[in-house]
Design a protein around this motif. Structure first.
Motif, mmCIF file in Angstrom:
data_model
loop_
_atom_site.group_PDB
_atom_site.id
_atom_site.type_symbol
_atom_site.label_atom_id
_atom_site.label_comp_id
_atom_site.label_asym_id
_atom_site.label_seq_id
_atom_site.Cartn_x
_atom_site.Cartn_y
_atom_site.Cartn_z
ATOM 1 N N GLU A 121 9.724 55.298 62.070
ATOM 2 C CA GLU A 121 10.263 54.259 60.779
ATOM 3 C C GLU A 121 10.284 55.104 59.675
ATOM 4 O O GLU A 121 11.154 54.678 58.868
ATOM 5 C CB GLU A 121 9.358 53.036 60.716
ATOM 6 C CG GLU A 121 9.614 52.258 62.170
ATOM 7 C CD GLU A 121 8.524 51.147 62.285
ATOM 8 O OE1 GLU A 121 7.651 51.055 61.149
ATOM 9 O OE2 GLU A 121 8.450 49.908 63.121
ATOM 10 N N LEU A 124 13.272 57.754 59.643
ATOM 11 C CA LEU A 124 14.599 57.133 59.723
ATOM 12 C C LEU A 124 15.236 57.228 58.314
ATOM 13 O O LEU A 124 16.361 57.506 58.265
ATOM 14 C CB LEU A 124 14.647 55.921 60.517
ATOM 15 C CG LEU A 124 16.100 55.099 60.686
ATOM 16 C CD1 LEU A 124 16.898 56.130 61.584
ATOM 17 C CD2 LEU A 124 15.866 53.833 61.443
ATOM 18 N N PRO A 125 14.987 56.320 57.219
ATOM 19 C CA PRO A 125 15.396 56.346 56.121
ATOM 20 C C PRO A 125 15.778 57.746 55.431
ATOM 21 O O PRO A 125 16.762 57.927 54.710
ATOM 22 C CB PRO A 125 14.681 55.452 55.283
ATOM 23 C CG PRO A 125 13.279 55.406 55.883
ATOM 24 C CD PRO A 125 13.725 55.706 57.342
ATOM 25 N N VAL A 127 16.335 60.533 56.923
ATOM 26 C CA VAL A 127 17.477 61.093 57.490
ATOM 27 C C VAL A 127 18.654 60.559 56.850
ATOM 28 O O VAL A 127 19.775 61.299 56.788
ATOM 29 C CB VAL A 127 17.182 60.984 59.096
ATOM 30 C CG1 VAL A 127 18.490 61.574 59.749
ATOM 31 C CG2 VAL A 127 16.274 61.763 59.551
ATOM 32 N N LYS A 128 18.834 59.158 56.683
ATOM 33 C CA LYS A 128 19.869 58.414 56.161
ATOM 34 C C LYS A 128 20.340 59.143 54.866
ATOM 35 O O LYS A 128 21.545 59.130 54.438
ATOM 36 C CB LYS A 128 19.697 57.077 56.331
ATOM 37 C CG LYS A 128 19.739 56.628 57.873
ATOM 38 C CD LYS A 128 19.632 54.816 57.591
ATOM 39 C CE LYS A 128 19.617 54.411 58.914
ATOM 40 N NZ LYS A 128 19.451 53.017 58.995
ATOM 41 N N GLU A 129 19.041 59.207 54.028
ATOM 42 C CA GLU A 129 19.749 59.795 52.628
ATOM 43 C C GLU A 129 19.710 61.096 52.708
ATOM 44 O O GLU A 129 20.158 61.720 51.626
ATOM 45 C CB GLU A 129 18.287 59.342 51.857
ATOM 46 C CG GLU A 129 18.141 57.898 51.615
ATOM 47 C CD GLU A 129 16.907 57.641 50.923
ATOM 48 O OE1 GLU A 129 16.287 58.361 50.355
ATOM 49 O OE2 GLU A 129 16.641 56.269 50.473
ATOM 50 N N GLY A 130 19.405 62.087 53.902
ATOM 51 C CA GLY A 130 19.860 63.502 53.771
ATOM 52 C C GLY A 130 18.650 64.201 53.186
ATOM 53 O O GLY A 130 18.949 65.344 52.923
ATOM 54 N N ASP A 134 18.274 65.794 61.034
ATOM 55 C CA ASP A 134 18.335 64.824 62.264
ATOM 56 C C ASP A 134 17.105 65.534 63.134
ATOM 57 O O ASP A 134 16.642 64.510 64.093
ATOM 58 C CB ASP A 134 19.396 64.872 63.119
ATOM 59 C CG ASP A 134 20.646 64.004 62.278
ATOM 60 O OD1 ASP A 134 20.248 63.320 61.311
ATOM 61 O OD2 ASP A 134 21.756 64.176 62.562
ATOM 62 N N LEU A 137 14.009 63.406 63.169
ATOM 63 C CA LEU A 137 14.154 62.088 63.733
ATOM 64 C C LEU A 137 14.044 62.069 65.052
ATOM 65 O O LEU A 137 13.289 61.253 65.955
ATOM 66 C CB LEU A 137 15.260 61.431 63.034
ATOM 67 C CG LEU A 137 15.778 59.948 63.798
ATOM 68 C CD1 LEU A 137 14.532 59.022 63.481
ATOM 69 C CD2 LEU A 137 16.859 59.444 63.180
#
Length: 380
Positions: A121, A124-125, A127-130, A134, A137
């Motif tokens: 948890e 994950l955010p 990775v989304k924000e770069g 990956d 994750l």
């Protein structure tokens, strides 16, 4: 003197002639009487008997699956028990400890899974924000899966530990009667112990096991209709059971199976008859005699007591109408019976046979036959 001598001779001659009939009569009276019976063709039912061993429909050895000490015994020898009834409890504290250890392992594994979930948890955010790649994750997910596998393994360990703990309580797998109990409270037992804890015998129905030799088997089955052995079994008559004390068991039985093989060492064919045992009178392992009625048509019957063995041959004594005897070898149907034999060869209808005391008679001996009642005892 001569007239006196002649008179004496005449008196002596007259006396000898007068005594001659009495001497002849006395000679005739020396011929011994023997009871005889007439052999005739008739339809009869002969009871054939075979030694049998009795077994319950289930004889279950009760053995422990774990190592431990006999803690409690809840039944006594000879007691009737129901399926699921508690019989023994094994004292094995190591299995209680295994349950506690497995439960603790689950809690530890659950904590590690929760920690791994939090890491996923958290990653994950980012990775989304770069912020991170990956790879981080994927690594967190792999770690979570590993922790979940450890948790599953810990849960399986608890199930196994509880199963082993459950083996400390031994229950009856079927309704039956408890046999001997060789191990008493405090005895060390294991799955490899030489003797079982006890045996539970389900004797609501019992089976009588016995055997025919090959010749008996062929003679016996030829008398029943049917294309195959299963059909012939349906035509077998009801059978009786003689218990060890000689009494006849109240319930009738039925033939249920015939072995498919002939024992090459003994030449025997195994058979089984089933009997209901509602009162538990018969116990597994007992011995008995099974009695099978055999119907024979147009049979020549001879009482077993009218025969004797000589040099492994069965003999009978035939007497003609003049009282002359002849010792005759006979051949009988190979079905054992306590009272009568079915003659296959050696006698003819109408023959007289001596029924008692024939062991000392030889060919040519003259006897006085006393005809007894014709054989009807085996006819039903």
């Amino acid at each position: 003197m001569k007239p006196i001598i002649q008179l004496q001779l005449l008196i002596l001659l007259f006396f000898m002639q007068a005594c001659a009939p009495e001497q002849q009569t006395a000679g005739k009276d020396t011929i011994q009487e023997y009871p005889v019976t007439t052999i005739e063709h008739q339809e009869a039912v002969i009871n054939t008997e075979y030694p049998a061993t009795l077994e319950g429909q289930q004889n279950i050895e009760i053995r422990p699956k774990i190592d431990g000490f006999v803690g409690q015994i809840f039944v006594d020898e000879g007691a009737a028990v129901k399926k699921g009834q508690l019989l023994f409890r094994i004292n094995a504290p190591q299995y209680e400890q295994e349950v506690r250890t497995a439960a603790a392992a689950i809690k530890n594994a659950e904590a590690e899974v929760n920690t791994a979930k939090m890491q996923v948890e958290k990653t994950l955010p980012l990775v989304k924000e770069g912020i991170i790649s990956d790879y981080e994750l994927k690594s967190a997910n792999f770690n979570l899966h590993a922790k979940e596998a450890v948790l599953a393994q810990a849960r399986a360990g608890l199930i196994n530990a509880r199963t082993n703990l459950g083996y400390t309580a031994i229950s009856s797998p079927a309704d039956g009667v408890v046999g001997s109990i060789p191990y008493k409270t405090g005895s060390l037992v294991s799955s490899t112990s030489a003797q079982p804890l006890t045996t539970v015998s389900n004797i609501a129905r019992v089976f009588a096991y016995f055997s025919f030799n090959e010749k008996q088997f062929l003679d016996f089955t030829e008398g029943f209709a049917g294309k195959n052995m299963n059909d012939k079994l349906k035509h077998f008559p009801a059978v009786s059971l003689l218990l060890a004390n000689g009494t006849e068991y109240a319930e009738k039985g039925h033939m249920e199976s015939i072995g498919g093989l002939i024992n090459t060492e003994t030449g025997a064919v195994n058979l089984r008859a089933g009997f209901s045992n509602p009162d538990g009178t018969i116990r597994s392992g007992a011995s008995a005699t099974i009695r099978i009625p055999v119907k024979v048509k147009n049979a020549l019957l001879i009482p077993a007591k009218a025969t004797y063995e000589m040099q492994e041959k069965l003999m009978a004594v035939v007497v003609n109408k003049n009282g002359m005897v002849k010792v005759t070898e006979i051949e009988i149907m190979d079905i054992p019976s306590g009272e009568f034999y079915v003659v296959k060869k050696g006698l003819n209808a109408g023959d007289w046979v001596v029924t008692e005391g024939m062991g000392g008679l030889t060919d040519g001996t003259r006897i006085k036959p006393v005809l007894s009642q014709q054989l009807t005892a085996a006819k039903k």
